[in-house]
Design a protein around this motif. Structure first.
Motif, short mmCIF file in Angstrom:
data_model
loop_
_atom_site.label_atom_id
_atom_site.label_comp_id
_atom_site.label_asym_id
_atom_site.label_seq_id
_atom_site.Cartn_x
_atom_site.Cartn_y
_atom_site.Cartn_z
N GLY A 1 0.79 -1.22 0.00
CA GLY A 1 0.00 0.00 0.00
C GLY A 1 0.83 1.27 0.00
N ASP A 2 2.14 1.15 0.25
CA ASP A 2 3.00 2.33 0.31
C ASP A 2 3.23 2.95 -1.07
N HIS A 3 3.38 4.27 -1.08
CA HIS A 3 3.75 5.03 -2.28
C HIS A 3 5.11 5.64 -2.02
N ILE A 4 6.12 5.20 -2.76
CA ILE A 4 7.50 5.64 -2.55
C ILE A 4 7.85 6.68 -3.61
N VAL A 5 8.10 7.91 -3.16
CA VAL A 5 8.39 9.02 -4.07
C VAL A 5 9.87 9.35 -3.98
N CYS A 6 10.59 9.16 -5.10
CA CYS A 6 12.03 9.44 -5.16
C CYS A 6 12.23 10.80 -5.80
N MET A 7 12.85 11.75 -5.08
CA MET A 7 12.95 13.13 -5.55
C MET A 7 14.40 13.57 -5.65
N SER A 8 14.76 14.04 -6.85
CA SER A 8 16.11 14.52 -7.11
C SER A 8 16.13 15.25 -8.44
N ASN A 9 17.06 16.19 -8.61
CA ASN A 9 17.25 16.81 -9.93
C ASN A 9 18.38 16.15 -10.69
N GLY A 10 18.82 14.98 -10.21
CA GLY A 10 19.84 14.19 -10.90
C GLY A 10 19.36 12.76 -11.09
N GLY A 11 20.30 11.88 -11.37
CA GLY A 11 19.95 10.49 -11.62
C GLY A 11 19.65 9.69 -10.38
N PHE A 12 20.04 10.22 -9.19
CA PHE A 12 19.77 9.59 -7.90
C PHE A 12 20.34 8.17 -7.84
N GLY A 13 21.44 7.93 -8.54
CA GLY A 13 22.12 6.65 -8.46
C GLY A 13 21.30 5.46 -8.90
N GLY A 14 20.29 5.71 -9.77
CA GLY A 14 19.45 4.61 -10.21
C GLY A 14 18.60 4.02 -9.10
N VAL A 15 18.23 4.85 -8.12
CA VAL A 15 17.53 4.35 -6.93
C VAL A 15 16.19 3.71 -7.27
N HIS A 16 15.53 4.18 -8.33
CA HIS A 16 14.19 3.66 -8.66
C HIS A 16 14.25 2.19 -9.04
N GLU A 17 15.16 1.87 -9.96
CA GLU A 17 15.29 0.47 -10.39
C GLU A 17 15.82 -0.41 -9.26
N LYS A 18 16.72 0.14 -8.46
CA LYS A 18 17.25 -0.63 -7.34
C LYS A 18 16.14 -0.94 -6.33
N LEU A 19 15.27 0.02 -6.10
CA LEU A 19 14.16 -0.22 -5.19
C LEU A 19 13.20 -1.27 -5.73
N LEU A 20 12.83 -1.12 -7.01
CA LEU A 20 11.90 -2.07 -7.60
C LEU A 20 12.48 -3.48 -7.61
N SER A 21 13.77 -3.57 -7.90
CA SER A 21 14.43 -4.87 -7.90
C SER A 21 14.46 -5.48 -6.50
N ALA A 22 14.87 -4.67 -5.52
CA ALA A 22 14.97 -5.17 -4.15
C ALA A 22 13.60 -5.53 -3.58
N LEU A 23 12.60 -4.70 -3.87
CA LEU A 23 11.26 -5.01 -3.37
C LEU A 23 10.69 -6.23 -4.03
N GLY A 24 11.01 -6.40 -5.32
CA GLY A 24 10.51 -7.56 -6.05
C GLY A 24 11.13 -8.84 -5.57
N LYS A 25 12.40 -8.76 -5.16
CA LYS A 25 13.11 -9.96 -4.73
C LYS A 25 12.80 -10.33 -3.29
N THR A 26 12.75 -9.27 -2.43
CA THR A 26 12.62 -9.58 -1.02
C THR A 26 11.20 -9.37 -0.52
N GLY A 27 10.44 -8.58 -1.31
CA GLY A 27 9.08 -8.29 -0.87
C GLY A 27 9.09 -7.27 0.26
N ALA A 28 7.95 -7.08 0.83
CA ALA A 28 7.81 -6.17 1.96
C ALA A 28 7.01 -6.88 3.03
N ALA A 29 7.03 -6.32 4.19
CA ALA A 29 6.32 -6.96 5.29
C ALA A 29 4.84 -7.11 4.95
N GLU A 30 4.35 -8.28 5.13
CA GLU A 30 2.93 -8.53 4.85
C GLU A 30 2.10 -8.14 6.06
#
Length: 470
Positions: free
Chosen positions: A441-470
């Motif tokens: 149910g969480d909405h994760i907003v990543c804010m930066s005027n740069g590339g932010f180290g690819g944080v978006h894909e890293k988050l999606l990958s990590a969340l997809g692999k490990t999931g989140a607390a049910e």
């Protein structure tokens, strides 16, 4: 003509490169720390990108070097130049100019320029105005500091008979050798002054010095032109009090143009009468104000307000403006990851308030907002607005700050938020903190005027692999 652009991957200089390429010039360029979306756009145009600012690029022998404002005469700790190519250009007496100057001389002359200025919302409003003119069959040229989803490119020359050109008009300085604001080069016939507050602490001492630059812009608008101004901003009233020689068109409370209704469905009022209706998927008062400004500017070049308002119904916004980057499905619900360009405290607050209102209005008022951000702009790196961060993040249930490279204590600045705020000095630990805290149910907003180290894909990958607390 062969032009070689220094700082080509900046949003403005990348747009200049695209325009030059479309005009038939050979374009090459260099930059450091290249990141999408501009790098992708330039490569798609067949523009050769060179990493770094090595003096060996003099061998390209372009007709002119176009210098972005990222370039300076700065020296590294060992005394060597940070931009050796610039030093080589100066030593050789080679021809060089700034991006805004090149644009003014090679593209804007003879056109009706519609310039959109303001601390916040420039990119979105410029994109709205270009889209209104496009839907009205005006085929405008434009240069936007981002990539409008409706066009897929940040700049084009345009082909309409009115020779309209819409440009995002930035108050930041032109180049190390020209400290005027970029927008004084553009000579608009229609100028939008959207809002104004203190920013760019690296080049402006105070708000009054920025107001002075905005008045320089007002001075360039002809008497037959139009200045579209936010009626709710005291700073704008001070700018106009210095003198205005053009038609004034005010929007917002107290102005000629106002809105009535919710932020996603509203009537456009002109002098109290309904002139059009906007029904769209955008949220927030800021976007409603952006719409009024764009409609008022389009009316100056002959587009009826009703037609302009209807066009905004199909407006799809700009990349990196609450852009959905992906979702991760869980049994108990999904997690959503967004990308947003917000970096000034006011912009951060506006972005999060817009999302909160959208969630509340759609029955998701219990969904949490997790804000991940990096203070990357020059102003934020200086720590000038660090004390405003807790205020900017009030709508976030949890906040995660990337503090790498800062000379000030981000944890101390965020201390008023207590356990709601976390700090990490690298991307991977930041991602780990977010993943550990995230839940369905969480909405994760990543804010930066740069590339932010690819944080978006890293988050999606990590969340997809490990999931989140049910």
């Amino acid at each position: 003509m062969h032009i070689h652009i220094l700082g080509i991957c900046g949003t403005f200089m990348g747009g200049v490169a695209a325009l030059a390429r479309e005009a038939g010039h050979r374009v090459t360029g260099c930059d450091a720390g290249v990141y999408p979306p501009m790098s992708d756009q330039l490569r798609a145009l067949g523009i050769e990108l060179i990493e770094g600012y090595g003096a060996d690029q003099m061998a390209l022998q372009p007709d002119v070097f176009v210098i972005g404002n990222v370039v300076s005469r700065a020296r590294l700790a060992d005394g060597s130049p940070k931009f050796p190519l610039m030093e080589a250009i100066l030593d050789a007496g080679a021809d060089y100019t700034s991006g805004p100057q090149w644009l003014a001389e090679q593209v804007l002359q003879g056109r009706h320029v519609l310039a959109v200025a303001g601390t916040h919302g420039k990119t979105t409003t410029t994109s709205m105005l270009a889209w209104i003119l496009e839907r009205a069959d005006r085929a405008p040229g434009f240069l936007v500091g981002g990539v409008p989803l409706d066009f897929g490119v940040s700049a084009r020359l345009g082909s309409g008979s009115q020779k309209l050109f819409v440009i995002e008009a930035d108050e930041y300085d032109t180049a190390f050798f020209d400290k005027r604001s970029k927008f004084v080069h553009y000579r608009p016939r229609t100028a939008v002054l959207n809002n104004l507050e203190f920013d760019h602490a690296d080049i402006f001492d105070d708000l009054a010095s920025i107001e002075r630059q905005f008045h320089h812009l007002v001075r360039t608008v002809p008497s037959s032109g139009r200045v579209v101004v936010n009626a709710t901003e005291d700073s704008m009233q001070r700018v106009l009090a210095r003198g205005c020689w053009s038609e004034l068109s005010r929007f917002g409370v107290g102005g000629e143009w106002q809105a009535r209704g919710s932020h996603d469905v509203f009537d456009v009022l002109r002098q109290g009468r309904v002139a059009g209706r906007v029904e769209w998927g955008l949220s927030g008062l800021h976007n409603q104000m952006n719409a009024l400004a764009a409609i008022a500017a389009a009316e100056h070049v002959g587009v009826a307000p009703a037609e302009a308002a209807a066009a905004l119904g199909s407006f799809r916004n700009v990349r990196r403006r609450m852009e959905l980057r992906g979702t991760v499905e869980r049994v108990a619900g999904k997690l959503t990851v967004y990308d947003d360009f917000a970096h000034h405290p006011t912009a951060i607050r506006t972005t999060l308030e817009g999302l909160r209102k959208k969630l509340d209005g759609s029955g998701h008022e219990r969904d949490r907002i997790l804000a991940a951000f990096e203070p990357r702009s020059n102003t934020m790196k200086l720590g000038t607005m660090a004390a405003q961060l807790p205020w900017s993040l009030e709508q976030a249930d949890l906040a995660f700050c990337h503090s790498g490279g800062l000379d000030w204590d981000a944890a101390a600045a965020l201390a008023p938020m207590g356990v709601r705020a976390s700090v990490a000095d690298a991307i991977d630990p930041l991602v780990a903190k977010i993943v550990a805290a995230a839940r369905p149910g969480d909405h994760i907003v990543c804010m930066s005027n740069g590339g932010f180290g690819g944080v978006h894909e890293k988050l999606l990958s990590a969340l997809g692999k490990t999931g989140a607390a049910e």
